[in-house]
Design a protein around this motif. Structure first.
Motif, PDB file in Angstrom:
ATOM      1  N   LYS A   1       0.827  -1.220   0.000  1.00  7.06           N
ATOM      2  CA  LYS A   1       0.000   0.000   0.000  1.00  7.06           C
ATOM      3  C   LYS A   1       0.857   1.264   0.000  1.00  7.06           C
TER       4      LYS A   1
ATOM      5  N   ALA B   1       3.247   1.998  -1.879  1.00  9.03           N
ATOM      6  CA  ALA B   1       3.393   2.481  -3.242  1.00  9.03           C
ATOM      7  C   ALA B   1       2.119   3.201  -3.688  1.00  9.03           C
ATOM      8  N   TYR B   2       0.978   2.634  -3.341  1.00  5.97           N
ATOM      9  CA  TYR B   2      -0.297   3.244  -3.725  1.00  5.97           C
ATOM     10  C   TYR B   2      -0.489   4.590  -3.053  1.00  5.97           C
TER      11      TYR B   2
ATOM     12  N   GLU C   1       1.722   7.142  -4.671  1.00  3.69           N
ATOM     13  CA  GLU C   1       1.445   7.530  -6.048  1.00  3.69           C
ATOM     14  C   GLU C   1       0.003   7.974  -6.280  1.00  3.69           C
TER      15      GLU C   1
END
Lengths: 701, 351
Positions: free
Chosen positions: B177, B179-180, B183
């Motif tokens: 998560k 990375a999510y 980004e």
């Protein structure tokens, strides 16, 4: 430790008995009484001193208030004072320059917390003065050949060529008593006690060089220095057999041992692998321990098959069954032998030879003679039932006479009738068995020993690796934000160690997954990366043969399924990997044992592996021979060799993987467990691929 | 003088930890830092005084020297409903304003800690929403990342706070998560007028309990007393066989083993591996004396409790994750984490 130093335990020129007393029935009294005869028996002039501030003289031996007052040099102190006084006595021994001490006193680690504190004091004092200490909480030591009995046991065993080391004093005591009745002799005996300073390794090292010892027999509850044990035992077995009975192998046994001695159970697999690799013969019962030891004390090698000579069919068949099952072979007779046997008019002149119930001792003896002359025969099991024509004494003469030519194991079956002959056998160090199966088992131990001795002890294999890369990875895992269970970073470890892995990458978003798959080429396989999900396939977190248009959807599906099993926090992402088609699946694993270090495992892969447990173990570092042996010793080896016209699998590539995993485990002690499961192995010459990898790193202390 | 309200959407989100880290960092830079917690609900008696334990701890770590009565002007000393019906909101508000004035005096920065979560105290006019407007404070929302749906909670809070809610900080974020959040979520928040300052990872040391806290929470008997008060970060239940247990014993760090007093095999193994720093023996079963001797020698505390293993684990679960930031190790760690993972440039208070 040089053997010279332990020499003084068994051949002291002067002994101080600390805690000697004139009170009958006390340990200090029995001990002194047992030691006194040594004065006369030893070659030179042996001086014995008693130490006890309460007396001037005990049993006509001059008594000193402490060892410090003894004017003479003292080689060995045997201590039997209350536990609390032992540290003081040791200090005095140290100050006096006495190097060898046997502490008989109990009340140490085995007795509780105060005892444990006392025992660590003993260790500290021993370190300070460089003392060799046997015990505490032990029975003592015996050297029958020198006539030294420094124990508080009631009896002394007779001379023999078996050295016996026991972690249990009570068991040693029982063995001494039994040995006397069974007429079994010993060369040296050591009751190891709590093994505070000296342990089995020190004595195996010494006994390996001891001319009076032919077999080293051990009863152990734990082995604390596993690595050293393997090295020392391997060296010893080059010259003489080492037989071990290790208790506490089951969970219940280990639990009992743990509350008893505070010992920690190692895994059964590690012990067995250690014994196997060091050529130690493992016994599983007291009967086995002494059957094997006694047999090995006179038979070191069997070159050829086993011949059975019997006067009764039934027991002959039993023996034949046992031989077949144990992997020993029945000898095949040559024509000349068979003709001679036929001329003797035996019922069966093949092996087993049946001289029939009406045969007398001479006929039996003649058959033994013919068989022992046959070249294909390595050893003979001579079975006799007490039929009317048999005179056991006479039959016994034949056995004793021919035994020099070929080793003979007598199985004279009976009770009163055979008693006299059995006694005569014992005097020659020959054990008679009632049960032919026991005779076969003993021979089997000989076979195991001679095979392991003949095995060239090859050196472990070493590859050059880029150590730094792994160090960086391990450093990464030490940092808090990376979990200790391992995701795809693990593949980098395999690559660095030259173990082939299919192209891969870890995706944290769907867009990343597609990018990776494009780079790798289609089809791909996709798997969850999470330390919480071990059996990924079971929970639908592995997708194979994924095409380009399915990548994003599969990414979400895998995450969705995974989040049902664990919190998103414990999910690292999705592994995208090149699809590997075909090949047979095997497993290579590593588990670090408490005492022996890395234990390498090999087995056939697939989901049924846990049912069949068809796996083999060895302790790293592995030699090439070890690795080959590991692969060959699983039943599934036949599958790897190819069945029904299948091509042979690339065994060499598996040997290579085993050796590299072995090295990895040696290079990085912080790796606690590693699992390459599955490894897909292709046909000969086409190598293998590690498809999945898992490892556990030790938390930094 | 600048000030910042640290608020949260849920309880136990990490407000105090963040305030401690920020406060110490500001102090290191030479700022005079004040700490203020207008509405306190976790009251206990320390000596004669009725105090909020959490605020008391934070104030003593930051060592602001203010009268604790000013740091916590309003303390819940009776059931909330009772309090709501019997107290005059206007006088409460005055009390808060007066205390805040005194705290702010001569200070460069005042860090204001919200109540349990931002809605709590609304009935008294003391919720974070009320406080931020009454004292005209910019707000930072500490959000424990329990699932993707936390963004809905953030949006509603934004609607209620309006322009005063400026910053969002995620706590206990881990796994893919990250990375999510970096980004996708960051962009989404920006569109909604919020600035994401970063995200703090879950940290076992901060969640850990001191051995002394543990003994107290479980009401246990010390069979071996600790030589030093170490932090326990993980708990293991010992029920398996020693060979099976070994891998767990080795992969943990700073762990406590919960096992029956009769499991000498596991206790001995735990003492040997070195990663287990405390033994919690259950069922009121006295362990073998040999084991205690070894524990004493190795300086590993042993606690005997009367409860069974399961109940003990439940009690541990109850106190775990609610540990306060105290002791040098924890304070150092939270500072490190904030320095490393949070973008403080946007926080004007730090200029």
């Amino acid at each position: 430790m040089t053997e010279n130093m332990l020499e003084h335990f068994f051949y002291p020129e002067s002994i101080a008995v600390v805690g000697a007393t004139s009170r009958e029935g006390k340990v200090g009294n029995t001990l002194l009484k047992n030691i006194l005869p040594f004065r006369g028996k030893a070659k030179g002039h042996v001086r014995i001193y008693a130490v006890n501030p309460k007396y001037d003289k005990i049993l006509n031996v001059r008594c000193y208030p402490s060892v410090l007052q003894i004017e003479d040099v003292v080689d060995l102190a045997v201590v039997a004072v209350p536990a609390v006084s032992v540290p003081e006595v040791l200090e005095q021994c140290g100050a006096k320059g006495i190097k060898n001490v046997v502490v008989i006193s109990a009340g140490f680690k085995e007795a509780g917390r105060e005892g444990a504190v006392l025992e660590s004091k003993l260790v500290r004092i021993s370190d300070k003065y460089g003392l060799n200490l046997v015990g505490p909480n032990c029975l003592g030591i015996i050297n029958t050949h020198a006539g030294l009995n420094a124990t508080f046991g009631k009896s002394t065993p007779t001379k023999g060529n078996i050295a016996f080391l026991s972690q249990s004093g009570a068991f040693a005591l029982a063995v001494i008593d039994w040995a006397k009745a069974a007429n079994v002799g010993f060369s040296k005996m050591v009751s190891l006690g709590n093994k505070a300073v000296l342990d089995e390794c020190d004595f195996i090292e010494y006994l390996a060089m001891d001319a009076e010892t032919a077999v080293i027999t051990l009863y152990l509850e734990d082995i604390r220095e596993g690595r050293r044990f393997i090295d020392v035992a391997r060296e010893a077995t080059k010259t003489k057999p080492v037989v071990v009975l290790k208790s506490g192998k089951t969970e219940a046994g280990a639990k009992a041992a743990s509350s008893h001695t505070g010992s920690i159970a190692g895994s059964v697999e590690a012990f067995s692998a250690a014994f196997q690799q060091s050529g130690v013969v493992e016994a599983n019962s007291i009967n086995d321990l002494f059957d094997f030891s006694l047999t090995l004390s006179r038979i070191r090698h069997v070159s050829g098959g086993i011949a059975i000579v019997t006067n009764s069919g039934g027991p002959g068949v039993m023996a034949a069954d046992a031989i077949e099952e144990s992997g020993l072979g029945l000898a095949a007779f040559d024509r000349e032998t068979m003709e001679k046997l036929r001329d003797l008019h035996v019922a069966n002149f093949y092996n087993p030879v049946d001289v029939m119930g009406d045969a007398d001792s001479d006929k039996f003896g003649s058959a033994l003679g013919i068989v022992s002359a046959a070249e294909s025969v390595g050893a003979i099991i001579a079975i006799l039932s007490p039929t009317a024509p048999i005179e056991f004494d006479k039959a016994g003469d034949y056995v004793l006479e021919l035994n020099d030519k070929k080793p003979i194991i007598p199985v004279f079956m009976g009770g009163d009738e055979i008693a006299n002959t059995v006694e005569r056998f014992k005097k020659q160090g020959i054990t008679n068995y009632f049960d032919p199966v026991r005779a076969v088992k003993a021979l089997c131990a000989v076979k195991k020993y001679s095979e392991s001795r003949d095995k060239v002890s090859a050196t472990p294999f070493y590859f050059k690796v880029h150590r730094k890369a792994i160090e960086e990875l391990i450093g990464l895992w030490d940092r808090k934000e990376v979990k200790r269970g391992i995701g795809v970073e693990g593949f980098k470890v395999l690559e660095t160690y030259g173990i082939p892995v299919p192209p891969y990458g870890k995706a944290e978003t769907a867009a990343e997954a597609l990018e990776l798959a494009d780079r790798i080429g289609y089809p791909v396989s996709m798997k969850i990366v999470s330390p919480d999900i071990v059996h990924k396939t079971d929970v639908g977190c592995v997708k194979l043969n994924v095409r380009r248009e399915e990548v994003k959807e599969t990414f979400f599906e895998i995450l969705h399924r995974a989040e049902k099993y664990t919190s998103a926090r414990r999910i690292e992402g999705v592994l995208v990997q090149q699809m590997v088609e075909g090949g047979k699946e095997v497993i290579v694993g590593m588990k670090r044992d408490m005492h022996f270090g890395p234990l390498i495992m090999f087995g056939l892969g697939g989901i049924y592996v846990e049912v069949f447990k068809d796996v083999s173990f060895r302790i790293a570092p592995l030699s090439k021979e070890d690795a080959i042996e590991m692969i060959k010793s699983v039943k599934a080896y036949r599958i790897l060799r190819g069945v029904r016209g299948e091509p042979m699998s690339d065994i060499d590539s598996l040997v290579d993987v085993l050796l590299r995993v072995s090295q990895l485990s040696m290079d990085f002690p912080e790796i606690l467990e590693a699992d390459l499961n599955p490894i897909k192995v292709f046909e000969h010459g086409k190598g293998c691929y590690a498809i999945d990898f898992k490892m556990i790193i030790e938390a930094k202390k | 003088m600048k000030s910042l309200l640290v608020s949260s959407i849920e309880e136990y989100s990490g407000k105090s930890a963040l305030i401690i880290a920020l406060g110490l960092m500001l102090r290191d830079k030479g700022f005079k830092v004040g700490y203020f917690k207008p509405f306190c609900v976790g009251t206990t008696r320390i000596g004669e005084q009725l105090v909020d334990e959490d605020a008391y701890n934070t104030a003593s770590v930051l060592n602001t020297g203010d009268d604790i009565e000013d740091v916590c002007p309003v303390k819940l000393d009776k059931p909330y409903v009772e309090y709501v019906c019997s107290t005059d909101p206007v006088s409460l508000k005055r009390r808060v304003m007066d205390s805040y004035k005194r705290i702010s005096e001569g200070r460069d920065v005042v860090l204001v800690e919200g109540a349990v979560e931002y809605k709590v105290g609304r009935a008294l006019g003391l919720s974070d929403l009320d406080v931020s407007s009454a004292l005209d404070l910019d707000a930072l929302m500490v959000v424990k990342y329990t699932s993707d749906f936390v963004i809905d909670g953030i949006l509603i809070a934004k609607e209620l706070f309006g322009a005063r809610l400026k910053f969002v900080l995620f706590n206990q974020l881990a796994g893919y998560k990250k990375a999510y959040v970096k980004e996708v979520t960051q962009r989404f928040l920006k569109r909604n007028g919020l600035e994401m300052l970063g995200s703090l990872p879950y940290d076992p040391l901060l969640a850990g309990l001191f051995v002394s806290e543990l003994g107290e929470a479980l009401n246990g008997e010390w069979l071996v007393k600790p030589e030093e008060d170490v932090i326990i970060e993980e708990f293991l239940i010992g029920a398996m066989s020693p060979p099976a247990a070994l891998k767990y014993f080795r992969r943990v760090r700073q762990a406590a083993l919960i096992t029956g007093g009769d499991r000498a095999d596991l206790q001995n193994l735990a003492l040997e591996t070195g990663n287990i720093k405390c033994l919690l023996l259950t069922g009121h079963l006295e362990p073998p004396a040999t084991m205690l001797g070894k524990a004493e020698e190795k300086g590993i505390p042993v606690i005997l409790v009367a409860d069974d293993t399961l109940t003990t684990m439940e009690k541990v679960d109850n106190v775990f994750g609610k540990a306060r930031i105290k002791g040098d190790a924890k304070i150092r760690r939270i500072k490190e984490l904030v320095e490393r993972f949070i973008d403080l440039k946007s926080l004007e208070v730090l200029d």
